[in-house]
Design a protein around this motif. Structure first.
Motif, short mmCIF file in Angstrom:
data_model
loop_
_atom_site.label_atom_id
_atom_site.label_comp_id
_atom_site.label_asym_id
_atom_site.label_seq_id
_atom_site.Cartn_x
_atom_site.Cartn_y
_atom_site.Cartn_z
N THR A 1 0.80 -1.23 0.00
CA THR A 1 0.00 0.00 0.00
C THR A 1 0.83 1.28 0.00
N LYS A 2 2.15 1.15 0.16
CA LYS A 2 3.01 2.33 0.25
C LYS A 2 4.18 2.21 -0.71
N LYS A 3 4.82 3.33 -0.97
CA LYS A 3 6.02 3.35 -1.81
C LYS A 3 7.10 2.47 -1.20
N GLU B 51 7.79 0.02 2.38
CA GLU B 51 7.24 -0.52 3.63
C GLU B 51 7.80 -1.91 3.88
N PRO C 8 2.85 1.37 -4.44
CA PRO C 8 2.16 0.13 -4.13
C PRO C 8 2.05 -0.79 -5.36
#
Length: 134
Positions: free
Chosen positions: A12-14, A16, A123
């Motif tokens: 969901t993130k660049k 993580e 993501p």
């Protein structure tokens, strides 16, 4: 005995770190292997797999921040034209797989250890291959 299974993992993130330990433990249990090895492999060039502390979430933040300082986004010396050169470098540094002994049907992780998928270009929808050999 050889058992393989895929973990599908949307990120969901660049950048993580996602704890996949419970999923890997379930695959080891389903494999029926009592003693052997478990390998977790990331078949993506901008993602990685690592083992690290599982109790303080600041550890994952610190790791991601250290990688960002060492391999910064937007540096002018990158030649890869897709704009994700730092993600490739971070993935190469962290590594694409981990292998863990299995004993008594369980992963031999240390008390504070967990298995993490590291996303460096999200993501995205990712897949990890888990192979259990006994």
């Amino acid at each position: 005995m050889f058992h393989t299974q895929t973990i599908e993992l949307p990120t969901t993130k660049k950048s993580e770190m996602i704890d996949v330990t419970k999923r890997v433990r379930a695959i080891v249990a389903a494999s029926g292997v009592q003693n052997g090895l478990c390998s977790i492999f990331c078949g993506h060039t901008t993602g990685a797999v690592t083992i690290n502390e599982n109790t303080d979430p600041d550890v994952q933040t610190d790791i991601l921040n250290a990688l960002e300082r060492a391999i910064p986004q937007g540096a002018k010396y990158y030649k890869h034209e897709e704009g994700n050169a730092p993600a490739h470098a971070k993935a190469a540094l962290v590594g694409s797989s981990e292998t863990i002994p299995v004993q008594g049907g369980k992963l031999l992780l240390g008390t504070w250890q967990a298995i993490y998928f590291c996303e460096f270009d999200g993501p995205r929808n990712r897949k990890l291959t888990v192979a259990v050999v006994g």
